[in-house]
Design a protein around this motif. Sequence first.
Motif, PDB file in Angstrom:
ATOM      1  N   TYR A  69     -29.533 -56.115  13.371  1.00  0.00           N
ATOM      2  CA  TYR A  69     -29.220 -55.329  12.175  1.00  0.00           C
ATOM      3  C   TYR A  69     -29.381 -53.846  12.499  1.00  0.00           C
ATOM      4  O   TYR A  69     -30.490 -53.303  12.464  1.00  0.00           O
ATOM      5  N   GLY A  70     -28.254 -53.193  12.818  1.00  0.00           N
ATOM      6  CA  GLY A  70     -28.292 -51.770  13.131  1.00  0.00           C
ATOM      7  C   GLY A  70     -28.664 -50.923  11.936  1.00  0.00           C
ATOM      8  O   GLY A  70     -29.200 -49.825  12.085  1.00  0.00           O
ATOM      9  N   ASP A  71     -28.402 -51.435  10.739  1.00  0.00           N
ATOM     10  CA  ASP A  71     -28.750 -50.747   9.492  1.00  0.00           C
ATOM     11  C   ASP A  71     -30.054 -51.370   8.975  1.00  0.00           C
ATOM     12  O   ASP A  71     -30.062 -52.496   8.478  1.00  0.00           O
ATOM     13  N   SER A  72     -31.141 -50.628   9.090  1.00  0.00           N
ATOM     14  CA  SER A  72     -32.439 -51.183   8.702  1.00  0.00           C
ATOM     15  C   SER A  72     -32.531 -51.445   7.202  1.00  0.00           C
ATOM     16  O   SER A  72     -33.248 -52.361   6.769  1.00  0.00           O
ATOM     17  N   ASN A  73     -31.818 -50.669   6.395  1.00  0.00           N
ATOM     18  CA  ASN A  73     -31.823 -50.908   4.947  1.00  0.00           C
ATOM     19  C   ASN A  73     -31.168 -52.248   4.615  1.00  0.00           C
ATOM     20  O   ASN A  73     -31.642 -52.988   3.745  1.00  0.00           O
ATOM     21  N   TYR A  74     -30.094 -52.557   5.345  1.00  0.00           N
ATOM     22  CA  TYR A  74     -29.439 -53.855   5.141  1.00  0.00           C
ATOM     23  C   TYR A  74     -30.347 -54.982   5.622  1.00  0.00           C
ATOM     24  O   TYR A  74     -30.418 -56.048   4.995  1.00  0.00           O
ATOM     25  N   PHE A  75     -31.059 -54.740   6.708  1.00  0.00           N
ATOM     26  CA  PHE A  75     -32.015 -55.737   7.211  1.00  0.00           C
ATOM     27  C   PHE A  75     -33.070 -56.042   6.145  1.00  0.00           C
ATOM     28  O   PHE A  75     -33.395 -57.208   5.906  1.00  0.00           O
ATOM     29  N   VAL A  76     -33.602 -55.012   5.501  1.00  0.00           N
ATOM     30  CA  VAL A  76     -34.610 -55.212   4.461  1.00  0.00           C
ATOM     31  C   VAL A  76     -34.030 -56.058   3.326  1.00  0.00           C
ATOM     32  O   VAL A  76     -34.694 -56.974   2.813  1.00  0.00           O
ATOM     33  N   ILE A 116     -28.321 -62.567  19.904  1.00  0.00           N
ATOM     34  CA  ILE A 116     -28.989 -62.376  18.612  1.00  0.00           C
ATOM     35  C   ILE A 116     -29.149 -60.901  18.243  1.00  0.00           C
ATOM     36  O   ILE A 116     -29.226 -60.543  17.076  1.00  0.00           O
ATOM     37  N   GLY A 117     -29.181 -60.020  19.230  1.00  0.00           N
ATOM     38  CA  GLY A 117     -29.306 -58.598  18.945  1.00  0.00           C
ATOM     39  C   GLY A 117     -27.976 -57.874  18.851  1.00  0.00           C
ATOM     40  O   GLY A 117     -27.935 -56.663  18.623  1.00  0.00           O
ATOM     41  N   ASP A 118     -26.873 -58.618  19.016  1.00  0.00           N
ATOM     42  CA  ASP A 118     -25.537 -58.017  19.010  1.00  0.00           C
ATOM     43  C   ASP A 118     -24.848 -58.208  17.666  1.00  0.00           C
ATOM     44  O   ASP A 118     -25.227 -59.065  16.871  1.00  0.00           O
ATOM     45  N   LYS A 119     -23.821 -57.428  17.452  1.00  0.00           N
ATOM     46  CA  LYS A 119     -22.984 -57.615  16.276  1.00  0.00           C
ATOM     47  C   LYS A 119     -22.061 -58.793  16.539  1.00  0.00           C
ATOM     48  O   LYS A 119     -21.305 -58.793  17.519  1.00  0.00           O
ATOM     49  N   ILE A 120     -22.123 -59.814  15.702  1.00  0.00           N
ATOM     50  CA  ILE A 120     -21.310 -61.019  15.883  1.00  0.00           C
ATOM     51  C   ILE A 120     -20.434 -61.216  14.655  1.00  0.00           C
ATOM     52  O   ILE A 120     -20.931 -61.248  13.537  1.00  0.00           O
ATOM     53  N   ALA A 121     -19.150 -61.354  14.883  1.00  0.00           N
ATOM     54  CA  ALA A 121     -18.205 -61.620  13.796  1.00  0.00           C
ATOM     55  C   ALA A 121     -17.711 -63.066  13.914  1.00  0.00           C
ATOM     56  O   ALA A 121     -17.739 -63.668  14.995  1.00  0.00           O
ATOM     57  N   LEU A 122     -17.274 -63.620  12.803  1.00  0.00           N
ATOM     58  CA  LEU A 122     -16.787 -64.992  12.798  1.00  0.00           C
ATOM     59  C   LEU A 122     -15.644 -65.169  13.782  1.00  0.00           C
ATOM     60  O   LEU A 122     -15.556 -66.197  14.462  1.00  0.00           O
TER      61      LEU A 122
END
Length: 299
Positions: free
Chosen positions: A272-279, A208-214
């Motif tokens: 979400y490494g980009d906090s702005n995208y997370f928001v 859940i904390g990793d970058k996951i691609a389809l």
Amino acid sequence: MELFTKSKDPSWERVVELYVDKCEGISESIGNLDRYKILVVDEGSLSIEYNDTKRVVSAPALILLTDEEVSFSAGKGLVTSTVYFSSTEIRDEFTKERIASGEFENQYGKTIYQDYLLIKSFEKINCLVNVLPLSISSYSKLSKIVNSISIELDIQGDGFWPCRSRSYLLELLSFICYVCKEASTNTINDVVNDDLVNKVILYFSEHIGDKIALVDVIKEFGVNRNKLNQNFIKETSMTCFNYLTMMRINLAQIMLAETELPIVEIADRVGYGDSNYFVKVFKKSTGITPSSYRDNFQK
């Protein structure tokens, strides 16, 4: 053994009702009836006896305990990690008496019910304690979170150590919910009958904390995109990656409500490494920003 952790800084009187004991054999306080206990069998095996029922448990495995009087016998080469915690570390309302009363079972749809699900996994099934065999990947994820709790409690590197250690506990309990669901020992949230969907959900929880691609999911499970989404829509009424987003936002909501960790740290913890995208994603999912969610919850 003290089953809580005090601040090492004498000027800051903080006590966290959370403790990790890693040892060869079985923790000496495993019989404590005042704490919830997450017992991880790291190496070797043990025998467990409860209500005249005996069972041998081999590593890697997870045992969930509350106030049961359980007898253990250590096998050769046994190594365990035990997380002790008070249910009030999740919410102040979660006293043993109020949990036992069943009042939170009637709070479906409310935030408190979402938090209650974190300890619902500890309910005994058929008069037996919960014993869950673990896959290598599940054990790896579980051990990583337990180690994170232990490190935070031991090092206390900054003023957020109480919040951060609790946040790892919340993440651990959330992960255990998905392990229980995949093992079909408990009903956590909605029932999912499709084996593929269950396995993918557990995979999401492990990463859940990793970058996951389809493409990662398709490769891992040998399934095409259409089949994957068809199965998810049938079982959950949402696509595969919309379900992942829901999982991440749910975990973020718990951390926002129950800790004071910076939003940028929570964003990273849920992938979400980009906090702005997370928001942006959080607001789209909930209708409000993470900071507003926290403010509203704390009013």
